[in-house]
Write a protein that holds these residues in place. Structure first.
Motif, short mmCIF file in Angstrom:
data_model
loop_
_atom_site.label_atom_id
_atom_site.label_comp_id
_atom_site.label_asym_id
_atom_site.label_seq_id
_atom_site.Cartn_x
_atom_site.Cartn_y
_atom_site.Cartn_z
N SER A 96 47.64 49.16 34.54
CA SER A 96 47.72 48.48 33.24
C SER A 96 46.53 48.79 32.35
N CYS A 97 45.37 49.08 32.95
CA CYS A 97 44.16 49.34 32.15
C CYS A 97 43.60 50.74 32.35
N SER A 119 40.86 55.46 38.58
CA SER A 119 41.27 55.75 37.21
C SER A 119 41.69 57.21 37.04
N LEU A 120 42.60 57.45 36.11
CA LEU A 120 43.04 58.81 35.81
C LEU A 120 42.23 59.44 34.69
N HIS A 121 41.29 58.69 34.12
CA HIS A 121 40.42 59.23 33.07
C HIS A 121 39.53 60.34 33.66
N PRO A 122 39.26 61.41 32.88
CA PRO A 122 38.34 62.45 33.37
C PRO A 122 36.92 61.93 33.55
N VAL A 123 36.52 60.96 32.74
CA VAL A 123 35.21 60.32 32.88
C VAL A 123 35.43 58.93 33.44
N LYS A 124 34.91 58.68 34.64
CA LYS A 124 35.15 57.41 35.30
C LYS A 124 34.01 57.11 36.27
N SER A 125 33.94 55.86 36.70
CA SER A 125 32.95 55.48 37.71
C SER A 125 33.46 55.88 39.09
N LYS A 126 32.52 56.04 40.01
CA LYS A 126 32.89 56.42 41.37
C LYS A 126 33.24 55.16 42.17
N SER A 127 34.24 55.27 43.01
CA SER A 127 34.59 54.15 43.90
C SER A 127 35.29 54.71 45.11
N VAL A 212 36.45 31.47 48.82
CA VAL A 212 36.44 32.84 48.29
C VAL A 212 36.34 33.83 49.44
N ILE A 213 37.33 34.69 49.56
CA ILE A 213 37.34 35.66 50.66
C ILE A 213 37.22 37.10 50.17
N ALA A 214 37.36 37.32 48.86
CA ALA A 214 37.30 38.67 48.33
C ALA A 214 37.00 38.63 46.85
N ALA A 215 36.62 39.77 46.32
CA ALA A 215 36.40 39.92 44.88
C ALA A 215 37.26 41.07 44.38
N LEU A 216 38.02 40.80 43.34
CA LEU A 216 38.81 41.84 42.67
C LEU A 216 38.01 42.27 41.45
N SER A 217 37.80 43.59 41.31
CA SER A 217 36.96 44.04 40.20
C SER A 217 37.57 45.22 39.46
N LEU A 218 37.15 45.34 38.22
CA LEU A 218 37.53 46.46 37.35
C LEU A 218 36.23 47.07 36.84
N SER A 219 36.14 48.40 36.83
CA SER A 219 34.90 49.03 36.37
C SER A 219 35.19 50.34 35.66
N GLY A 220 34.26 50.73 34.81
CA GLY A 220 34.39 51.99 34.09
C GLY A 220 33.21 52.18 33.15
N PRO A 221 33.20 53.28 32.39
CA PRO A 221 32.12 53.52 31.43
C PRO A 221 31.99 52.38 30.43
N ALA A 222 30.76 52.00 30.13
CA ALA A 222 30.51 50.85 29.26
C ALA A 222 31.18 51.01 27.90
N GLN A 223 31.25 52.24 27.38
CA GLN A 223 31.83 52.42 26.05
C GLN A 223 33.31 52.10 26.01
N ARG A 224 33.98 52.10 27.19
CA ARG A 224 35.38 51.72 27.23
C ARG A 224 35.56 50.25 27.62
N GLN A 229 35.89 43.65 26.72
CA GLN A 229 35.37 42.88 27.86
C GLN A 229 36.10 41.55 28.05
N GLN A 230 36.27 40.77 27.00
CA GLN A 230 36.90 39.45 27.16
C GLN A 230 38.35 39.58 27.60
N ALA A 231 39.06 40.57 27.05
CA ALA A 231 40.45 40.80 27.45
C ALA A 231 40.52 41.22 28.92
N TYR A 232 39.57 42.05 29.33
CA TYR A 232 39.54 42.49 30.73
C TYR A 232 39.17 41.34 31.67
N VAL A 233 38.28 40.46 31.23
CA VAL A 233 37.94 39.29 32.05
C VAL A 233 39.20 38.47 32.32
N GLU A 234 39.96 38.20 31.28
CA GLU A 234 41.19 37.43 31.45
C GLU A 234 42.19 38.14 32.35
#
Length: 250
Positions: A96-97, A119-127, A212-224, A229-234
């Motif tokens: 979705s994102c 992520s399918l973006h050419p520029v992305k964070s490592k995970s 709390v047994i786990a954390a679900l997270s989303l990450s990527g380049p700050a410019q994206r 941010q607020q929409a992604y938090v929700e």
């Protein structure tokens, strides 16, 4: 209590985990990190290699996980309820994102990634599944620390905290304030705390007892990430709640 631990098996499994966490190391470095002699480390690696859990590659030679380790990892994902129930939501959030999504759990003073979507973006964070981090830095880690037992927080806050970037929180008072904010607001944000220019958002996954047994997270380049941010938090909070709901459903 009687200790039934078989030393050689324990050492081999610890070495296998070390190869998984730090691929591409040679015998000398693996011996130093595992605390074994070079000769014993080689024998343990040779045994794991015969069972196709590790493989040697030149130049070096260096060691990497092999096909049997992959089989165990895939089987674990299917058998561990948390990962199995979270998988469809993790993939849906990622698609979705189109940013990296991870599911992390606490293991002692560290958090470990148990599943991820790249992520399918050419520029992305490592995970990557299996990656480990200290609990004081990054959105997922801070969230898991915020909701960890008090003795865990006390021990970590009393220890030296490594600095990864200029944004890493290493002061006890500041980190305590951040953990209080996370518990109040129900989510965590990281802006460049692990890697410069990478932002992340994390929300908690709960078990049937409300823990709390786990954390679900989303990450990527700050410019994206930051402009949305607020929409992604929700969005992350919403998908974490869906996983929680599935876990609570028999």
């Amino acid at each position: 209590m009687t200790d039934y631990t078989i030393a050689a098996v324990d050492e081999a499994l610890a070495l296998l985990l070390l190869v998984g966490q730090s691929p591409g190391l040679g015998v000398t470095e693996l011996a130093a990190r595992s605390g074994n002699t070079k000769a014993r480390t080689f024998r343990l690696l040779f045994t794991l290699e015969q069972r196709n859990f590790v493989v040697r590659r030149d130049p070096g030679p260096c060691y990497f996980l092999d096909v049997q380790a992959l089989y165990i990892g895939v089987a674990a994902q299917e058998q561990i309820e948390l990962v199995r129930k979270a998988r469809q939501h993790l993939l849906a959030l990622g698609k979705s994102c189109n940013e990296n999504v991870q599911l992390r759990v606490r293991d002692g003073m560290e958090c470990v990634c148990v599943d991820h979507w790249q992520s399918l973006h050419p520029v992305k964070s490592k995970s990557g599944a299996g990656s480990r981090r200290r609990l004081h830095a990054g959105a997922s880690c801070k969230l898991l620390l915020a909701f960890a037992p008090q003795e865990i927080r006390h021990t970590l806050l009393g220890a030296d905290l490594p600095r990864y970037t200029g944004s890493t929180i290493t002061q006890r008072s500041r980190l305590t304030q951040e953990l209080n904010r996370i518990r109040t607001e129900g989510y965590a944000i990281s802006d460049g705390e692990i890697t410069e220019g990478i932002s992340a958002i994390a929300a908690p996954v709960l078990n049937t007892d409300g823990e709390v047994i786990a954390a679900l997270s989303l990450s990527g380049p700050a410019q994206r990430i930051q402009p949305l941010q607020q929409a992604y938090v929700e969005l992350v909070v919403q998908f974490a709640a869906r996983i929680t709901e599935d876990i609570k459903t028999p």
